[in-house]
Design an enzyme around this catalytic site. Structure first.
Site, mmCIF file in Angstrom:
data_model
loop_
_atom_site.group_PDB
_atom_site.id
_atom_site.type_symbol
_atom_site.label_atom_id
_atom_site.label_comp_id
_atom_site.label_asym_id
_atom_site.label_seq_id
_atom_site.Cartn_x
_atom_site.Cartn_y
_atom_site.Cartn_z
ATOM 1 N N ASP A 1 -5.915 10.071 -23.523
ATOM 2 C CA ASP A 1 -5.190 9.560 -22.351
ATOM 3 C C ASP A 1 -6.041 8.579 -21.565
ATOM 4 O O ASP A 1 -5.592 7.523 -21.137
ATOM 5 C CB ASP A 1 -4.919 10.693 -21.344
ATOM 6 C CG ASP A 1 -3.797 11.590 -21.745
ATOM 7 O OD1 ASP A 1 -3.841 12.053 -22.901
ATOM 8 O OD2 ASP A 1 -2.902 11.818 -20.911
ATOM 9 N N GLY B 1 2.212 2.716 -13.323
ATOM 10 C CA GLY B 1 2.000 1.288 -13.166
ATOM 11 C C GLY B 1 2.040 0.595 -14.516
ATOM 12 O O GLY B 1 2.666 -0.454 -14.676
ATOM 13 N N MET B 2 1.439 1.212 -15.495
ATOM 14 C CA MET B 2 1.397 0.587 -16.813
ATOM 15 C C MET B 2 2.784 0.509 -17.433
ATOM 16 O O MET B 2 3.165 -0.490 -18.006
ATOM 17 C CB MET B 2 0.475 1.392 -17.720
ATOM 18 C CG MET B 2 -0.773 0.629 -18.059
ATOM 19 S SD MET B 2 -1.881 1.556 -19.074
ATOM 20 C CE MET B 2 -2.095 3.083 -18.239
ATOM 21 N N ASP C 1 2.621 7.606 26.924
ATOM 22 C CA ASP C 1 1.449 8.087 26.188
ATOM 23 C C ASP C 1 1.674 9.450 25.539
ATOM 24 O O ASP C 1 0.880 9.874 24.706
ATOM 25 C CB ASP C 1 0.228 8.134 27.113
ATOM 26 C CG ASP C 1 -0.252 6.734 27.487
ATOM 27 O OD1 ASP C 1 0.496 5.772 27.231
ATOM 28 O OD2 ASP C 1 -1.357 6.604 28.027
#
Ligand code: SF4
Lengths: 566, 426
Positions: free
Chosen positions: A293, A430-431, A36
């Site tokens: 943008d 991402g684009m 633990d």
């Protein structure tokens, strides 16, 4: 009983450790089996603590149980002797709580000079957040003492804590704002607070408790018991920060007007004074949101999931300040679900709201929605990557990647800029990636998404077992130029190589023919993780050429490995 | 009789993981297995924090989560979960691991495992709870559970079985080395798949690759009459030479690897030059500490102390003999170790992962010991990785600007510890 693979919240003892490790001269003692103590690792590896975390496991072993040995009093004595704390908080673990021992008596027997508190945190009813909030509230109740208010306006900041999400940065942001306003900080707690600091809490004019998870109940106690006004909103985003500033000044001025000698009322300075250089916009978000943008963001949907504070704050920020539609939102703090839901009225319908602590349900929802942006915890980061979605982390539990060095608050004007930057870089990249998908890699070296995912365990929260696959191949993928000196001396080592490398006797000038791979050589190469296999293949072929080996067998591969490793 | 090695056992504050952590490599090693831990939220949180997040696909381990309502039932109902695991993962074998809470509840694990076990998918009980097992130790339990599934080898089958989980590349390395020396190999325990377990019988020579497998080695002798080789563990040029020469001797092969050992040392001279005369303090919990200390001593370093969770006089006999004169401690009291470190000023501390950064924060050059468990340090091919793990921290710290140790650069990092008093001088 259910099958569990992963937990959003830590355990009760982790919550206790977080509060104790936040404070000065306090210490947690876990009456628990050796394993633990793992919670220490979360502090030392994620927060990179240069000191030993303020928590010690008083180890309970099977032998101890059989013999009836109780080490707790001795552990307490050792902790007092070496750490000299003002307060030790003792807590049982999931297993030792079943033993129904009287820890109060054991703690008393240790005869310590410092204060020992046995905190009754039932790990089956309480998780990390509730245990931390419960302990911190109990400490504030125990120590806060009646006293006159400070003569000049001052505030407490309750909630920042060790391993709190961007807590240290939020605190810097709040301190910057207060400094600009000319408001003193009376006490920050639990972050950096001593027991004495808790005693001084009622001297403040107002308590700032921006986190729903930690500090709120203590602020409520100060309000009820000492009449200390409290501000519970989280200033996430530009508009909420402006409203928060108004409320803060108004309350402080009200408190001040009641004093025998009221100081001159506080006024909101020109907003540029909140900027880093004192002469610019305090945040660039309002202008950024209107630029071309952001045009490309039109109609891009977001899904937000996290603790209570950040889910609410970030959802509103995306909707109100960046104009993004919200596909859904939710929290893993099931006990806070009602509050989150009510806060998000008008942003998220009940059908699109999710309250669960099972990550598979969240993953399923994300899979159905496929939003353009996922804001979540480290778990949603994984889920999002699996579906090839854009993800940013906005809430605990975090990953080592979220413990960055630069100033990255979420609160205040500075925080608004940080969040907006994160949204725009996450989505823009991402684009670009989708463009690549559409038009081919345009000669770029595209990292396979699968590769990125396989490589990920390496970055795992403390890198532990996750190191394995990489270490295995470490020597095969080292850039060969790093081995120049060793290679020169390799002739003399021929005898140490396995027999398969025998031809290596004649090294020097061998024409550069490309060696061929035998089936067993290829088979062994396949055992090297694919994301570094290409480089390993290159290095092995280079080795073969340099040693005049025309055929790469499994044995040659091993010889190369031994050689390159040296 | 094994030599009487001198070591002390300190009962006090120490840092270690529990046996559940072994799952991190065992589930990867035994590729058609599933590890089900009957445990609590604590066990789940431990696993995700020590192993990183491995939930990309569907991990082959899970926690059967004991919640408050389950505490009162005498025997937990796991049949549905076993069915779910079998349906979704198609494992050849399921390991059922104990943890502290069910141990305290006195769950009868053997019976529980048997009640859900089928001939197609055996469910094997593996004691692993933190009450009794530390870190790598539960690999010992897993391998013991596998013994009944190793085919019985006839008495005239005289071959070696390598004991301990190593990755495929290391396994291949050992296979090649054995064939080079003419040593016949029956296989590895564990193998990559449940049905590939090696035959073991009275003719089998067991060659332990890992120092934390004392019980399974013993049981292989008792159950199958196999001979357990007593040698050094195959770490470092000295360890590899002893290991292979001793193993060859079991097959009546006279092998002299002195030249090979010398060449291996020569190849890492750049590292050993750096280690020569350095004071090294081992305070870790992987159970690899004894052979690591023996190797680093042979490499020219002075070992101030070597502490490890458990020492087994018989299984570690050869290592212990070479550590004569070194202060050896079982379950060391960490607070005492801090005092010793301040007094003795080691150049390098091999520590637990829990204590590495704080030690560095106190001005100590510390290396995270866990990395040895997860690196390919076995055999001749592992020598460079092994020595490199020792020298990397030394080299890196030597290259860093000494200004970095001024406490101002740590200010504000740890709210509760504004000032840290260095343990080291100068
Ligand atoms: S020590 Fe026990 S309770 Fe803690 S994680 Fe390990 S098995 Fe679970």
């Amino acid at each position: 009983m259910r099958l569990a693979y992963w937990m959003y919240e830590g355990t009760a003892h982790h919550g206790v450790g977080r509060v104790m490790n936040s404070m000065r001269n306090t210490h947690a003692v876990f009456h628990a089996p050796q394993g633990d103590g793992y919670v220490n690792t979360i502090f030392t590896m994620l927060e990179r603590t240069p000191g030993f975390p303020a928590m010690t496991t008083s180890v309970v072993s099977g032998t101890d149980l059989a013999r009836g040995t109780l080490r707790l009093p001795e552990t307490l004595r050792q902790v007092e002797a070496t750490r000299h704390p003002d307060l030790i908080v003792v807590v049982a673990s999931c297993s030792t709580i079943l033993l129904q021992e009287n820890l109060e008596i054991a703690a008393h027997q240790s005869g310590l000079a410092c204060e020992v508190m046995v905190y009754d945190a039932n790990p089956y009813r309480m998780q990390e957040t509730a245990a931390a909030e419960g302990l911190f509230t109990a400490l504030v109740k125990k120590y806060a003492t009646p006293q006159p208010l400070t003569s000049l306006p001052s505030v407490n900041i309750l909630g920042p804590s060790s391993l709190g999400f961007h807590a240290r940065h939020d605190l810097i942001s709040l301190r910057r704002i207060l400094k600009t306003l000319g408001v003193a900080v009376n006490v920050v707690a639990p972050w950096g607070a001593s027991v004495d600091d808790l005693r001084r809490l009622p001297a403040a004019w107002l308590t700032i408790a921006p986190y729903r998870e930690l500090g709120r109940l203590a602020a409520e106690h100060l309000e009820a018991q000492f009449g200390t006004a409290a501000l519970y909103d989280a200033p996430i985003g530009v508009q909420p920060t402006l409203r928060w500033l108004d409320a803060l000044l108004e309350t402080l001025n009200t408190v001040g007007s009641r004093l025998a000698v009221p100081p001159s009322p506080l006024k909101l300075p020109p907003l540029t004074e909140f900027s880093l250089d004192g002469m610019s916009a305090p945040s660039n978000v309002p202008w950024f949101a209107r630029t071309a943008d952001m045009e490309s963001f039109t109609g891009k949907k977001a899904f937000v999931f996290g603790d209570a504070t950040h889910t609410v704050g970030v959802t509103k920020f995306l909707a109100d300040e960046l104009g993004m539609p919200i596909a859904g939102a939710g929290t893993y703090l099931v006990k806070e679900a009602d509050w989150v839901r009510s806060q998000l009225q008008g942003y998220v319908s009940d059908a699109d709201f999710l309250a669960t602590d099972e990550f598979q349900q969240v993953a399923d929802r994300i899979g159905q929605l496929r939003p353009e942006l996922v804001c979540g915890t480290q778990m949603e980061r994984h889920t999002g990557r699996r579906y090839d979605l854009n993800v940013m982390v906005i809430s605990s539990p975090t990953h080592i990647e979220n413990h960055l060095l630069a100033y990255r608050p979420f609160l205040g004007f500075d925080g608004a800029d940080v969040i907006a930057d994160e949204v725009s870089t996450t989505c823009t990249l991402g684009m670009e990636k989708h463009l690549i998908d559409m038009f081919g890699d345009a000669g770029l070296e595209l990292v396979e998404p699968a590769a990125a995912e396989s490589a990920e365990p390496v970055l795992a929260s403390n890198g532990n077992a996750a190191v394995a696959p990489v270490a295995v191949v470490a020597e095969l993928v080292k850039p060969t130029n790093g081995h120049a000196p060793e290679e020169q001396s390799s002739n003399g080592n021929g005898s140490a190589l396995p027999t398969g490398a025998a031809p290596s006797g004649q090294t020097a000038a061998v024409p550069a023919v490309n060696p061929v791979w035998t089936a067993d050589g290829e088979a062994m190469l396949k055992k090297i993780p694919f994301f570094v296999r290409g480089r390993a293949r290159g290095n092995i072929e280079k080795y073969a050429r340099e040693h005049g080996i025309a055929t790469i067998t499994a044995e040659v591969l091993l010889a190369a490995k031994e050689h390159l490793g040296a | 009789m094994p030599p009487k090695a001198q070591f002390t056992r300190e009962d006090g504050i120490y840092h270690s993981f529990c046996g559940l952590v072994s799952v991190g490599w065992l589930y990867q090693k035994i590729k058609d297995s599933f590890f089900l831990i009957l445990g609590t939220h604590t066990c789940a949180h431990l696993l995700q924090n020590t192993m990183g997040v491995m939930i990309f696909a569907r991990p082959r381990f899970a926690i059967s989560l004991l919640e408050e309502a389950d505490l009162s039932s005498a025997q937990p109902a796991i049949a549905d979960q076993i069915a779910e695991i079998t349906r979704e993962h198609h494992p050849s074998v399921i390991f059922l691991l104990s943890s502290c809470t069910p141990e305290v509840m006195k769950v009868e694990f053997e019976g529980l495992a048997q009640s859900v076990s089928t001939p197609e998918v055996p469910v094997l009980f593996v004691p692993a709870s933190g009450l009794d097992f530390t870190f790598s130790q539960s690999e010992d339990s897993v391998l013991q559970a596998l013994i009944p599934f190793c085919p019985q080898a006839p008495p005239d089958d005289k071959r070696v079985v390598f004991l301990g989980s190593v990755n495929d590349a290391i396994a291949d390395d050992f296979l090649f080395e054995a064939s080079r020396l003419g040593i016949p190999v029956a296989g590895f325990l564990p193998a990559n798949h449940f049905h590939e377990l090696p035959p073991i019988g009275p003719g089998t020579i067991i060659a332990p690759l890992q120092p934390f497998l004392a019980k399974v080695a013993n049981q292989l002798t008792n159950d199958r009459g196999a001979t357990v080789m007593s040698s050094l563990f195959p770490f470092g040029p000295d360890g590899c030479r002893a290991f292979w020469e001793d193993l060859a001797a079991h097959f009546d092969l006279k092998v002299d690897l002195s030249e090979r050992e010398a060449a291996s040392w020569a190849r890492i001279k750049e590292h050993t030059d750096l280690l020569k005369g350095k004071k090294v303090f081992l305070s870790a919990d992987t159970l690899l500490e004894l052979p690591l200390a023996r190797f680093i001593r042979a490499a020219g370093a002075e070992v101030l102390e070597c502490s490890t969770p458990y020492i087994n006089r018989r299984f570690h006999a050869r290592e212990l003999a070479l550590l004569d004169g070194v202060r050896l401690v079982e379950q060391a009291n960490f607070e005492r170790q801090l005092r010793s470190i301040a007094e003795e000023q080691p150049d390098l501390v091999i520590s637990n992962i829990i204590t590495a950064n704080p030690l560095i924060g106190h001005g100590v050059v510390a290396k995270w010991g866990t990395e040895f468990i997860f690196s390919p340090i076995h055999g001749w091919a592992g020598v460079n990785t092994l020595v490199g793990l020792f020298t990397r921290a030394l080299r890196r710290h030597a290259r860093l600007d000494p200004l970095g140790s001024d406490p101002v650069w740590m200010a504000g990092v740890m709210p509760g510890a504004p000032e840290i008093i260095p343990l080291t001088r100068g």
